[in-house]
Write a protein that holds these residues in place. Structure first.
Motif, PDB file in Angstrom:
ATOM      1  N   LEU A 173      -4.078  -6.662  -4.717  1.00  0.00           N
ATOM      2  CA  LEU A 173      -2.924  -6.580  -3.813  1.00  0.00           C
ATOM      3  C   LEU A 173      -2.913  -7.783  -2.895  1.00  0.00           C
ATOM      4  N   TRP A 174      -1.698  -8.188  -2.505  1.00  0.00           N
ATOM      5  CA  TRP A 174      -1.561  -9.320  -1.581  1.00  0.00           C
ATOM      6  C   TRP A 174      -0.508  -8.991  -0.541  1.00  0.00           C
ATOM      7  N   ARG A 175      -0.789  -9.393   0.671  1.00  0.00           N
ATOM      8  CA  ARG A 175       0.179  -9.309   1.764  1.00  0.00           C
ATOM      9  C   ARG A 175      -0.128 -10.468   2.690  1.00  0.00           C
ATOM     10  N   ALA A 229       1.267  -0.322  -3.019  1.00  0.00           N
ATOM     11  CA  ALA A 229       2.193  -1.433  -2.814  1.00  0.00           C
ATOM     12  C   ALA A 229       3.384  -0.990  -1.976  1.00  0.00           C
ATOM     13  N   ASN A 235       3.486  -2.180   2.109  1.00  0.00           N
ATOM     14  CA  ASN A 235       4.342  -3.359   2.056  1.00  0.00           C
ATOM     15  C   ASN A 235       3.578  -4.552   1.495  1.00  0.00           C
ATOM     16  N   ALA A 236       2.913  -4.315   0.370  1.00  0.00           N
ATOM     17  CA  ALA A 236       2.109  -5.350  -0.273  1.00  0.00           C
ATOM     18  C   ALA A 236       2.697  -5.680  -1.631  1.00  0.00           C
ATOM     19  N   ASP A 289      -5.354  -1.069   4.333  1.00  0.00           N
ATOM     20  CA  ASP A 289      -4.452  -1.757   5.264  1.00  0.00           C
ATOM     21  C   ASP A 289      -5.227  -2.725   6.150  1.00  0.00           C
ATOM     22  N   GLN A 308       7.935  -2.832  -1.262  1.00  0.00           N
ATOM     23  CA  GLN A 308       6.896  -3.804  -1.588  1.00  0.00           C
ATOM     24  C   GLN A 308       7.478  -5.213  -1.645  1.00  0.00           C
ATOM     25  N   LEU A 314      -6.247  -5.733   4.088  1.00  0.00           N
ATOM     26  CA  LEU A 314      -5.115  -6.647   3.871  1.00  0.00           C
ATOM     27  C   LEU A 314      -4.816  -7.466   5.114  1.00  0.00           C
ATOM     28  N   ASN A 315      -4.941  -6.852   6.286  1.00  0.00           N
ATOM     29  CA  ASN A 315      -4.733  -7.603   7.530  1.00  0.00           C
ATOM     30  C   ASN A 315      -5.796  -8.673   7.715  1.00  0.00           C
ATOM     31  N   LYS A 367      -1.073 -12.595   5.795  1.00  0.00           N
ATOM     32  CA  LYS A 367      -1.823 -12.220   6.988  1.00  0.00           C
ATOM     33  C   LYS A 367      -0.920 -12.303   8.209  1.00  0.00           C
TER      34      LYS A 367
END
Length: 160
Positions: free
Chosen positions: A87-89, A70, A74-75, A41, A3, A44-45, A91
């Motif tokens: 959650l954050w990832r 997470a 991979n967030a 997923d 993560q 998040l994208n 872009k």
């Protein structure tokens, strides 16, 4: 995948940004299925920062779902309040293919024109005009074709 690790200041900024968001994905009674993970997923994208609502009364189960999401996606885990998980990832960068469209001209646009009356007490008349790519709008509110380039003389053409 591991993560993302964030500093407390970065986590605070993301918490503030997520405050007004509504949950994008709902995790039901079946728990964390592969279809739910795929939807998270995709979200998040598309959005980068999302809220997930988990309909489970087991707090330990929600915490394991939170850490599992997470790790798998991979967030960065931002916040866990009650049944909401944030959650954050970052872009992913989207590469648009513009090779074939580079020679396109600008498309039509709608322009609002105000026409004031000669009497002072009346409202101005509002007209919406469509201006094409090869046209221009004059100061008087008329649509004219764009001015063509002036023709060059034979002498100037031979010098270049």
């Amino acid at each position: 995948m591991p993560q993302i690790q964030l500093t407390p200041a970065q986590r605070k900024v993301h918490r503030a940004e997520a405050h007004h968001l509504d949950p994008v994905v709902l995790v039901g009674g079946d728990g964390l299925t592969p279809a739910v993970v795929r939807e998270i997923d995709l979200a998040l994208n598309a959005h980068g920062l999302i809220k997930v609502r988990v309909f489970s009364d087991d707090r330990v189960g929600r915490e394991t779902i939170y850490q599992q999401l997470a790790d798998e996606l991979n967030a960065a885990p931002i916040q866990h309040i009650g049944k909401l998980l944030v959650l954050w990832r970052p872009k992913p960068e989207v590469e648009r293919e513009r090779a074939e469209d580079e020679d396109r001209m600008p498309g039509p646009r709608d322009v609002k024109v105000l026409k004031f009356s000669k009497r002072g007490g009346q409202r101005p008349e509002v007209k919406t005009l469509r201006v094409l790519g090869n046209q221009r709008l004059t100061a008087g509110g008329k649509v004219k074709r764009a001015k063509p380039k002036p023709p060059t003389s034979v002498k100037k053409r031979s010098q270049t």
